[in-house]
Design an enzyme around this catalytic site. Sequence first.
Site, mmCIF file in Angstrom:
data_model
loop_
_atom_site.group_PDB
_atom_site.id
_atom_site.type_symbol
_atom_site.label_atom_id
_atom_site.label_comp_id
_atom_site.label_asym_id
_atom_site.label_seq_id
_atom_site.Cartn_x
_atom_site.Cartn_y
_atom_site.Cartn_z
ATOM 1 N N GLY A 80 55.934 -29.152 16.099
ATOM 2 C CA GLY A 80 57.058 -28.666 16.909
ATOM 3 C C GLY A 80 57.383 -27.237 16.518
ATOM 4 N N GLU A 115 49.997 -33.973 14.589
ATOM 5 C CA GLU A 115 51.128 -34.134 15.523
ATOM 6 C C GLU A 115 50.995 -35.480 16.242
ATOM 7 O OE1 GLU A 115 54.075 -32.664 16.750
ATOM 8 O OE2 GLU A 115 53.960 -34.403 18.080
ATOM 9 N N VAL A 167 59.282 -32.634 10.875
ATOM 10 C CA VAL A 167 59.344 -33.656 11.929
ATOM 11 C C VAL A 167 60.746 -33.780 12.537
ATOM 12 C CG1 VAL A 167 57.407 -35.001 11.025
ATOM 13 C CG2 VAL A 167 59.722 -35.510 10.220
ATOM 14 N N ASP A 222 75.070 -28.135 15.288
ATOM 15 C CA ASP A 222 74.066 -29.208 15.157
ATOM 16 C C ASP A 222 74.716 -30.572 14.948
ATOM 17 O OD1 ASP A 222 72.242 -27.190 15.349
ATOM 18 O OD2 ASP A 222 71.292 -27.499 13.394
ATOM 19 N N ALA A 276 71.062 -22.304 16.686
ATOM 20 C CA ALA A 276 72.150 -21.527 16.084
ATOM 21 C C ALA A 276 73.061 -20.917 17.149
ATOM 22 C CB ALA A 276 71.558 -20.423 15.205
ATOM 23 N N HIS A 311 60.586 1.430 33.066
ATOM 24 C CA HIS A 311 59.147 1.584 32.824
ATOM 25 C C HIS A 311 58.952 2.502 31.619
ATOM 26 C CE1 HIS A 311 54.894 1.933 33.566
ATOM 27 N NE2 HIS A 311 55.003 3.252 33.459
HETATM 28 P P1 NAD Z 1 60.674 -30.609 16.460
HETATM 29 O O1 NAD Z 1 61.409 -31.745 17.079
HETATM 30 O O2 NAD Z 1 60.558 -29.329 17.187
HETATM 31 O O3 NAD Z 1 59.169 -31.086 16.123
HETATM 32 C C1 NAD Z 1 58.879 -32.206 15.326
HETATM 33 C C2 NAD Z 1 57.512 -32.734 15.721
HETATM 34 O O4 NAD Z 1 57.102 -33.703 14.762
HETATM 35 C C3 NAD Z 1 57.502 -33.435 17.081
HETATM 36 O O5 NAD Z 1 56.561 -32.786 17.911
HETATM 37 C C4 NAD Z 1 57.096 -34.886 16.740
HETATM 38 O O6 NAD Z 1 56.268 -35.461 17.718
HETATM 39 C C5 NAD Z 1 56.353 -34.716 15.405
HETATM 40 N N1 NAD Z 1 56.330 -35.897 14.534
HETATM 41 C C6 NAD Z 1 57.373 -36.699 14.201
HETATM 42 N N2 NAD Z 1 56.969 -37.662 13.326
HETATM 43 C C7 NAD Z 1 55.632 -37.462 13.089
HETATM 44 C C8 NAD Z 1 54.643 -38.109 12.272
HETATM 45 N N3 NAD Z 1 54.937 -39.159 11.517
HETATM 46 N N4 NAD Z 1 53.371 -37.638 12.283
HETATM 47 C C9 NAD Z 1 53.070 -36.552 13.057
HETATM 48 N N5 NAD Z 1 53.959 -35.914 13.840
HETATM 49 C C10 NAD Z 1 55.234 -36.339 13.849
HETATM 50 O O7 NAD Z 1 61.343 -30.431 15.013
HETATM 51 P P2 NAD Z 1 61.216 -29.249 13.952
HETATM 52 O O8 NAD Z 1 60.047 -28.388 14.217
HETATM 53 O O9 NAD Z 1 61.343 -29.910 12.626
HETATM 54 O O10 NAD Z 1 62.528 -28.411 14.236
HETATM 55 C C11 NAD Z 1 63.815 -29.019 14.069
HETATM 56 C C12 NAD Z 1 64.869 -28.363 14.922
HETATM 57 O O11 NAD Z 1 65.104 -27.048 14.478
HETATM 58 C C13 NAD Z 1 64.478 -28.308 16.372
HETATM 59 O O12 NAD Z 1 65.354 -29.167 17.054
HETATM 60 C C14 NAD Z 1 64.684 -26.898 16.793
HETATM 61 O O13 NAD Z 1 65.636 -26.834 17.843
HETATM 62 C C15 NAD Z 1 65.238 -26.192 15.592
HETATM 63 N N6 NAD Z 1 64.445 -24.973 15.348
HETATM 64 C C16 NAD Z 1 64.527 -23.966 16.246
HETATM 65 C C17 NAD Z 1 63.771 -22.837 16.060
HETATM 66 C C18 NAD Z 1 63.889 -21.723 17.040
HETATM 67 O O14 NAD Z 1 64.824 -21.721 17.827
HETATM 68 N N7 NAD Z 1 62.963 -20.763 17.045
HETATM 69 C C19 NAD Z 1 62.902 -22.731 14.991
HETATM 70 C C20 NAD Z 1 62.822 -23.780 14.106
HETATM 71 C C21 NAD Z 1 63.614 -24.903 14.314
#
Ligand code: NAD
Length: 472
Positions: free
Chosen positions: A186, A207, A274, A315, A323, A449
């Site tokens: 993710g 994933e 995750v 959150d 954020a 531009h």
């Molecule tokens: P996420 O929900 O984006 O991704 C987690 C991933 O882990 C999912 O795709 C899921 O299918 C996978 N997963 C879960 N259990 C698993 C397992 N046992 N084996 C393999 N895959 C598994 O969560 P994240 O990346 O931890 O981010 C958390 C939160 O932080 C998000 O909700 C996001 O909004 C926020 N965040 C935002 C930003 C940004 O805005 N740029 C950056 C980082 C985090």
Amino acid sequence: MSKSRTCQVLVVGGGPGGYPAAIRCGQLGLDTIIVDKDGLGGTCLNRGCIPSKAFIHAASKYEEMVHTAEKSDMGLSVSAPKLDMAGLTGWKDGVVDKLTKGVGQLLKAAKVEAISGWATFRNAKTCTVQTENGETIEITAENVILATGSKEVELPFMPFGGNVIGSTEALELTELPKDLVVVGGGYIGLELGIAFRKMGSNVSVVEAADTVLPSYDKELIRPVQMWLKKNKVALHTGCKAKGAVEEGGETFLEYEDGKGETQRIKADKILVAVGRKPVTEGWGLENMGLDMDGPFVKIDEQCRTAMRGVYAIGDLVGEPLLAHKGTAQGELVAEVIAGHKRRFDPVSIAAVCFTEPELVGVGLSPDEAKAKGEAIITGKFPLAASGRALTMEGGADGGFVRITARESDHVVLGIHAVGKHVSELSGEFALAIEMGARLEDIAGSIHVHPTLTEGFAESALAALGHPIHISA
Ligand code: NAD
């Protein structure tokens, strides 16, 4: 020594939800106290958005230097760039320090008292704060703003410790892991996985869903998938992590593949990303009489909880865990407490993923719009046709800007982009959707531009059937 205090507003949590709420309360003349144990800035400034973006920037810079050392295709040359992880971490910590000190100064200027300590509620309006310097302060507040944020989810069969790390520890590493296995493709998994690959780690991503970044549509993630393939990041999608195994002095991640068979990958570090969950334990939430909405605190459109005078933001109150959503709610809540008429009702909240290339999503994708019964038209402008993208070595990565509008009145329903530096377009996208822009408004606004923003205007022209810089 125990002290007693009263105030008009008590904010618990100094992250990007809590500290703007406190600043705005102070600006509005409310006697305000903010309490946080881990210092001001919360996850965002100390362990999340800011340090990760500093890390990602440094990784990209290093990758560019390595690329230039191998092949000087811009008439530039460098020799033997070196990566010093401790130096990188130190620089990143300096950026964080500057920003957190800035938050302290802003609070002071707004006449907000910041207390470094842990608050535990006895009832909805009274809490005891154990301060960092050993004091106990009992605070009774007329209004309470809860902004306790979220924390990383641990896999129960693979808790953090040893070579199993979360994003916080990943940003503190002083040695580059040779083999990094990322569990979860993710936001966090891909942003950090890509940064480590740029610095030279061998990266594998495991994933559970059948694609990385499952919250974005296929067309949008294709350029990211192309980058991962080109840069030899091993993707194991449709695979579930099962545990970390130590054998012969080495660590392996075991996972179940799509056929139900157990596989393993050698890892110096296993980064588990995750998801995140709200922080609802350890501060007396159970004594406050609030209603819950699943794991989150339940609120209405003014961020009011079930208890009069108790508000919750960020959150702690649900998706999206971003954020900027918390910040918007923080400012709003302060104004609600001050008696202003405010309602949290955004048309959409933009999300950006700082991968390579970057992704931006605001509003509905074409599929989401259709699923809501909308008849739509879309326009897509490839960044390969943008002069500015080419001058910044972009465009060759499959990037584009895509606009989705209602067919009948051309009101824009969604804007998505993928490409180098497109995160900086997110503000214009959000503004267009929030103000109810039509395709003609975007096409009719003169875009500078040479900038990437021209790609946005061109996507609107493409939806209208007459783009200039690509064939209709
Ligand atoms: P996420 O929900 O984006 O991704 C987690 C991933 O882990 C999912 O795709 C899921 O299918 C996978 N997963 C879960 N259990 C698993 C397992 N046992 N084996 C393999 N895959 C598994 O969560 P994240 O990346 O931890 O981010 C958390 C939160 O932080 C998000 O909700 C996001 O909004 C926020 N965040 C935002 C930003 C940004 O805005 N740029 C950056 C980082 C985090």
